[in-house]
Design an enzyme around this catalytic site. Structure first.
Site, PDB file in Angstrom:
ATOM      1  N   CYS A   1      40.794  12.101 -16.810  1.00  0.00           N
ATOM      2  CA  CYS A   1      40.563  11.641 -18.174  1.00  0.00           C
ATOM      3  C   CYS A   1      39.464  12.418 -18.861  1.00  0.00           C
ATOM      4  O   CYS A   1      38.764  13.199 -18.243  1.00  0.00           O
ATOM      5  CB  CYS A   1      40.165  10.171 -18.138  1.00  0.00           C
ATOM      6  SG  CYS A   1      41.233   9.214 -17.055  1.00  0.00           S
TER       7      CYS A   1
ATOM      8  N   ARG B   1      42.624  16.648 -21.860  1.00  0.00           N
ATOM      9  CA  ARG B   1      42.426  16.225 -20.475  1.00  0.00           C
ATOM     10  C   ARG B   1      43.343  15.073 -20.087  1.00  0.00           C
ATOM     11  O   ARG B   1      43.488  14.745 -18.908  1.00  0.00           O
ATOM     12  CB  ARG B   1      40.980  15.803 -20.257  1.00  0.00           C
ATOM     13  CG  ARG B   1      39.980  16.902 -20.503  1.00  0.00           C
ATOM     14  CD  ARG B   1      38.590  16.393 -20.277  1.00  0.00           C
ATOM     15  NE  ARG B   1      38.314  16.221 -18.873  1.00  0.00           N
ATOM     16  CZ  ARG B   1      37.722  17.132 -18.109  1.00  0.00           C
ATOM     17  NH1 ARG B   1      37.351  18.269 -18.629  1.00  0.00           N
ATOM     18  NH2 ARG B   1      37.507  16.900 -16.845  1.00  0.00           N
TER      19      ARG B   1
ATOM     20  N   TRP C   1      44.798   9.962 -18.596  1.00  0.00           N
ATOM     21  CA  TRP C   1      46.030  10.456 -17.983  1.00  0.00           C
ATOM     22  C   TRP C   1      46.283   9.533 -16.800  1.00  0.00           C
ATOM     23  O   TRP C   1      45.546   9.544 -15.827  1.00  0.00           O
ATOM     24  CB  TRP C   1      45.848  11.894 -17.506  1.00  0.00           C
ATOM     25  CG  TRP C   1      47.090  12.526 -16.952  1.00  0.00           C
ATOM     26  CD1 TRP C   1      48.058  13.190 -17.643  1.00  0.00           C
ATOM     27  CD2 TRP C   1      47.497  12.575 -15.578  1.00  0.00           C
ATOM     28  NE1 TRP C   1      49.033  13.639 -16.791  1.00  0.00           N
ATOM     29  CE2 TRP C   1      48.723  13.280 -15.525  1.00  0.00           C
ATOM     30  CE3 TRP C   1      46.963  12.085 -14.389  1.00  0.00           C
ATOM     31  CZ2 TRP C   1      49.405  13.513 -14.325  1.00  0.00           C
ATOM     32  CZ3 TRP C   1      47.643  12.318 -13.196  1.00  0.00           C
ATOM     33  CH2 TRP C   1      48.848  13.030 -13.172  1.00  0.00           C
TER      34      TRP C   1
ATOM     35  N   ASN D   1      36.564   8.129 -14.956  1.00  0.00           N
ATOM     36  CA  ASN D   1      37.456   9.244 -14.644  1.00  0.00           C
ATOM     37  C   ASN D   1      37.427   9.415 -13.144  1.00  0.00           C
ATOM     38  O   ASN D   1      36.343   9.480 -12.571  1.00  0.00           O
ATOM     39  CB  ASN D   1      36.950  10.519 -15.340  1.00  0.00           C
ATOM     40  CG  ASN D   1      37.737  11.751 -14.934  1.00  0.00           C
ATOM     41  OD1 ASN D   1      38.865  11.642 -14.458  1.00  0.00           O
ATOM     42  ND2 ASN D   1      37.161  12.914 -15.126  1.00  0.00           N
ATOM     43  N   GLY D   2      38.594   9.478 -12.487  1.00  0.00           N
ATOM     44  CA  GLY D   2      38.611   9.671 -11.041  1.00  0.00           C
ATOM     45  C   GLY D   2      39.344   8.538 -10.360  1.00  0.00           C
ATOM     46  O   GLY D   2      40.298   7.988 -10.917  1.00  0.00           O
TER      47      GLY D   2
ATOM     48  N   GLU E   1      54.958  33.340 -13.494  1.00  0.00           N
ATOM     49  CA  GLU E   1      54.152  32.767 -14.578  1.00  0.00           C
ATOM     50  C   GLU E   1      55.028  32.518 -15.821  1.00  0.00           C
ATOM     51  O   GLU E   1      54.900  31.489 -16.489  1.00  0.00           O
ATOM     52  CB  GLU E   1      52.973  33.699 -14.902  1.00  0.00           C
ATOM     53  CG  GLU E   1      52.154  33.341 -16.122  1.00  0.00           C
ATOM     54  CD  GLU E   1      51.440  31.995 -16.055  1.00  0.00           C
ATOM     55  OE1 GLU E   1      51.523  31.307 -15.024  1.00  0.00           O
ATOM     56  OE2 GLU E   1      50.826  31.619 -17.069  1.00  0.00           O
TER      57      GLU E   1
ATOM     58  N   LYS F   1      55.546  28.814 -17.498  1.00  0.00           N
ATOM     59  CA  LYS F   1      55.284  28.520 -18.921  1.00  0.00           C
ATOM     60  C   LYS F   1      56.487  27.803 -19.527  1.00  0.00           C
ATOM     61  O   LYS F   1      56.332  26.864 -20.284  1.00  0.00           O
ATOM     62  CB  LYS F   1      55.010  29.812 -19.721  1.00  0.00           C
ATOM     63  CG  LYS F   1      53.695  30.495 -19.456  1.00  0.00           C
ATOM     64  CD  LYS F   1      52.481  29.800 -20.024  1.00  0.00           C
ATOM     65  CE  LYS F   1      51.857  28.835 -19.060  1.00  0.00           C
ATOM     66  NZ  LYS F   1      50.882  29.301 -18.113  1.00  0.00           N
TER      67      LYS F   1
ATOM     68  N   GLU G   1      56.854  24.111 -18.155  1.00  0.00           N
ATOM     69  CA  GLU G   1      55.884  23.111 -18.622  1.00  0.00           C
ATOM     70  C   GLU G   1      55.935  22.902 -20.133  1.00  0.00           C
ATOM     71  O   GLU G   1      55.650  21.811 -20.605  1.00  0.00           O
ATOM     72  CB  GLU G   1      54.465  23.420 -18.138  1.00  0.00           C
ATOM     73  CG  GLU G   1      53.791  24.615 -18.729  1.00  0.00           C
ATOM     74  CD  GLU G   1      52.338  24.767 -18.221  1.00  0.00           C
ATOM     75  OE1 GLU G   1      51.865  25.898 -18.220  1.00  0.00           O
ATOM     76  OE2 GLU G   1      51.703  23.772 -17.844  1.00  0.00           O
TER      77      GLU G   1
ATOM     78  N   HIS H   1      69.537  38.344  -1.627  1.00  0.00           N
ATOM     79  CA  HIS H   1      69.418  37.481  -0.451  1.00  0.00           C
ATOM     80  C   HIS H   1      69.699  36.027  -0.817  1.00  0.00           C
ATOM     81  O   HIS H   1      69.348  35.121  -0.060  1.00  0.00           O
ATOM     82  CB  HIS H   1      68.022  37.638   0.171  1.00  0.00           C
ATOM     83  CG  HIS H   1      67.726  39.042   0.588  1.00  0.00           C
ATOM     84  ND1 HIS H   1      68.289  39.615   1.710  1.00  0.00           N
ATOM     85  CD2 HIS H   1      66.986  40.014   0.008  1.00  0.00           C
ATOM     86  CE1 HIS H   1      67.879  40.873   1.813  1.00  0.00           C
ATOM     87  NE2 HIS H   1      67.091  41.145   0.778  1.00  0.00           N
TER      88      HIS H   1
ATOM     89  N   LYS I   1      45.188  18.851 -18.675  1.00  0.00           N
ATOM     90  CA  LYS I   1      44.585  20.177 -18.541  1.00  0.00           C
ATOM     91  C   LYS I   1      43.836  20.336 -17.219  1.00  0.00           C
ATOM     92  O   LYS I   1      43.983  21.338 -16.536  1.00  0.00           O
ATOM     93  CB  LYS I   1      43.641  20.413 -19.714  1.00  0.00           C
ATOM     94  CG  LYS I   1      42.990  21.788 -19.741  1.00  0.00           C
ATOM     95  CD  LYS I   1      43.994  22.869 -20.039  1.00  0.00           C
ATOM     96  CE  LYS I   1      43.394  24.243 -20.131  1.00  0.00           C
ATOM     97  NZ  LYS I   1      44.441  25.283 -20.030  1.00  0.00           N
TER      98      LYS I   1
END
Ligand code: M6R
Length: 652
Positions: A35, A63, A111, A138-139, A521, A525, A528, A544, A647
């Site tokens: 958070c 966040r 979050w 937070n946590g 990468e 992108k 997400e 393969h 984030k």
């Protein structure tokens, strides 16, 4: 035994049937809030608390954005307001039903996975029968289940499913006993297990916010007649650049006059004071529609600033920030890079360069896999962690473990005052400036740049055939920012392609050598940001297995190495393009200016400026970032805050 707190079935939004619900394991309980936290105390009657806290939350919303809430001290009582959904919902509610002017406040943006994103589970949580205390967190409180059982048995009533509410009740009870919020916090934190940042206010103590942190971020901002707390400096950068870094297991009490810090046991402590080098404008969109677009355009600066000051007047590399002796660095036998997500792809890219220049074997491990794999590291292993936020819990745990095993640890990090650099032997800062969009862009380029500088420094230190090349590579690196600038000026066609492809359901990405992490990468992108199935493959791996995915019309981006690459790599990738084209793939080819070999086999050629093969990822990834940005936009999605993400991933 049934778990007494209803879990929410992923995707369905309905509680699981009770027979399927089981007690959480220690690991499942680790999923908790990640958070953003803000605290403010101004002089009595300054009336600014709500505005400052809401502004801070807006800057920290990246966040977490499942719900948001504030608590303000109003005379002799506490007012709280909280709403599920984005901060805009909370703002609308406050506009409709205004809150009182106040000089003391706390705010939270969440979050959630522990207790769904509802109004009830949103923070702040009230403590005590009369709700005179408000707390944000937070946590994760790992022992909350046992603590909650005790509180329930003693008659406490809960209004949410969160672990946080347990602390609110404990803290209120402790306050009733000792009559001081700092003392009460000290008494409570010693009984908590897990990682947490806590901020609390109490109706009986106006002009005071008390915070505590363990393995979770919290910084202090020092203003004139006002003091701030935030998960990071973005929370208060609009008001002050003077910051104090807190240590592990510390309690901070802020008043309008400043901050008092102690360890959990009450021993007085000093925070490390520093000046934030960027200003509020750096954390604004600067005229772009989204932070991501702005940050893509910040990339020339990110690379340039990360290269700044790395050489002396003779052109030799100097890394003053590294607090590991040259002798120790010369003794390295192996390097292990630990990181997650985009940062791990930066590490994979750097592996090719560092091995090439230093001949030191480099292994790249996802931090969460490294930590629990019984890794073989020792005194001659250099563990390089890469993290934009400096708070990623998986990476932090990997670093701590590496140190326990006796390894040397260097952190490549973008955030001053964050936890991972503090827990490492040395730090090499990237200078990308604040990255707000959840999807990482400029941090990726800055991370590659910093790792390359580290590789060249090691090559110079240890001698060997590439020691003398360090200066010429640094010169070539110095030309990259202008090339990115030029590349950004020719992205119109990529923008168009993204719009045409808005309905695409699957995109593949191929690359070889340093182009391979670029392909991954590019796929990350797209996943997400646009919620599209996307995979990145090593082009050589195609035959393969993955080539079976190719069917007529399948879009495939191919990152083509420079024709100057060693070992005929360019020709091999051109052959790979032909192989997939022959099976109907639509080929979107990223190739160097002047590389005409690709033209006959490409449905689209996206040109990048020529550069040394090892430096090409700094350019080749840009069109892929731009593609994901505009595809997401074409689909009407939230570019800066994609679903289900946050984030900083501050839980394991
Ligand atoms: O803050 P960090 O660099 O440690 O974050 C690591 C990853 O979580 C991060 O790169 C993530 O993969 C990005 N959202 C990708 O765009």
């Amino acid at each position: 035994m049934a778990y007494p707190i209803p879990l929410v079935a992923a995707g369905a939004g309905e509680p699981w049937p009770p027979e399927l619900v089981r007690a959480p394991t220690a690991r499942s309980r680790r999923l908790a809030d990640m958070c953003g936290i803000v605290g403010y105390v101004g002089r009595a009657a300054d009336g600014k608390a709500l505005d400052v806290v809401l502004e801070g939350l807006a800057r920290l919303e990246y966040r977490g954005y499942d719900s948001a809430g504030v608590a303000l001290l109003d005379g002799d009582h506490v007012e709280t307001r909280k709403k599920s959904g984005k901060l805009a919902n909370l703002r609308a509610d406050i506009e409709a039903h205004p809150l009182p002017a106040s000089a003391t406040g706390i705010g939270h943006t969440r979050w959630a996975t522990h207790g769904g994103p509802t109004d009830e589970n949103a923070h702040p949580h009230r403590g005590g029968e009369d709700g005179r205390l408000a707390l944000i967190h937070n946590g994760i409180i790992e022992n909350f289940h046992a603590l909650k059982g005790e509180l329930l048995a003693s008659g406490v009533r809960f209004t949410s499913e969160t672990d946080t509410e347990v602390v609110a009740h404990l803290l209120a009870a402790a306050y009733d006993e000792v009559g001081d919020l700092t003392e009460a916090m000290r008494g409570v934190v010693s009984g908590l297990a897990g990682a947490f940042t806590l901020l609390a206010i109490h109706a009986d103590q106006p002009g005071v916010v008390v915070g505590a942190r363990r393995n979770s971020p919290l910084v202090v901002g020092l203003g004139d007649g006002a003091t701030y707390l935030g998960s990071d400096v973005a929370a208060f950068i609009g008001h002050t650049r003077r910051a104090l870094e807190l240590g592990q297991d510390q309690i901070v009490t802020i008043t309008p006059e400043g901050a008092t810090i102690t360890d959990f046991d009450g021993t007085p402590a000093q925070g490390r004071a520093y000046e934030v080098t960027w200003d509020a404008a750096a954390a604004e969109k600067g005229g772009y529609a989204t932070f991501m677009e702005k940050e893509i355009h910040d990339q020339p600066h990110a690379v340039r600033d990360t290269l700044l000051g790395r050489t002396d007047s003779d052109g030799r590399l100097v890394l003053d920030e590294l607090r590991i002796s040259e002798e120790q660095l010369r003794s390295i036998e192996r390097i292990v890079v630990v990181a997650c997500g985009t940062a791990a792809y930066a590490g994979m890219t750097a592996k090719y360069a560092i091995e090439h220049w230093t001949r030191i074997p480099v292994e790249v491990a996802l931090a969460h896999e490294f930590r629990y794999s019984d890794p073989v590291v020792g005194a001659r292993t250099l563990v390089v962690s890469i993290s934009q936020s400096g708070e990623t819990m998986d990476t932090l745990m990997a670093v701590k473990h590496a140190r326990e095993l006796g390894a040397m640890t260097i952190s490549v990090c973008n955030t001053h005052g964050s936890t991972i650099p503090r827990e490492s032997d040395a730090v090499l800062y990237t200078h990308a400036g604040p990255e707000i969009a959840v999807a990482s862009t400029k941090a990726f380029l800055a991370q590659i740049t910093a790792c390359y500088v580290l590789g060249l420094y090691l090559a110079q230190l240890r001698g060997g055939s590439y020691a003398d090349d360090a200066q010429s590579v640094m010169k070539e690196l110095g030309e990259v920012p202008d090339k990115i600038e030029a590349l950004l000026g020719r992205m119109d066609r990529v923008h168009e392609i993204a719009r045409f492809m808005a309905d695409t359901r699957s995109v593949l990405f191929l690359g070889r050598h340093v182009g391979y992490p670029v392909a991954m990468e590019g796929a990350l992108k797209l996943k997400e940001l646009a919620y599209i199935h996307a995979e990145g493959f090593a082009a050589g791996e195609l035959k393969h297995g993955p080539i079976a995915l190719i069917e007529p019309g399948q879009p495939v981006f191919v990152v083509v190495p420079s024709p100057t690459s060693e070992h005929g790599l360019h020709g091999k990738v051109v052959s790979n393009i032909q192989e997939i084209r022959a099976r109907g793939a639509r080929t979107l080819v990223i190739a160097e200016d002047g590389d005409d070999d690709v033209v006959p086999f490409a449905d689209e050629v996206i040109r990048i400026p020529a550069t040394a093969p090892l430096l090409a990822p700094l350019l080749a990834v840009v069109p892929l970032q731009v593609f994901a940005l505009w595809l997401s936009t074409a689909k009407g999605l939230d570019v800066d805050q994609p679903r289900n993400l946050a984030k900083s991933v501050t839980v394991e």
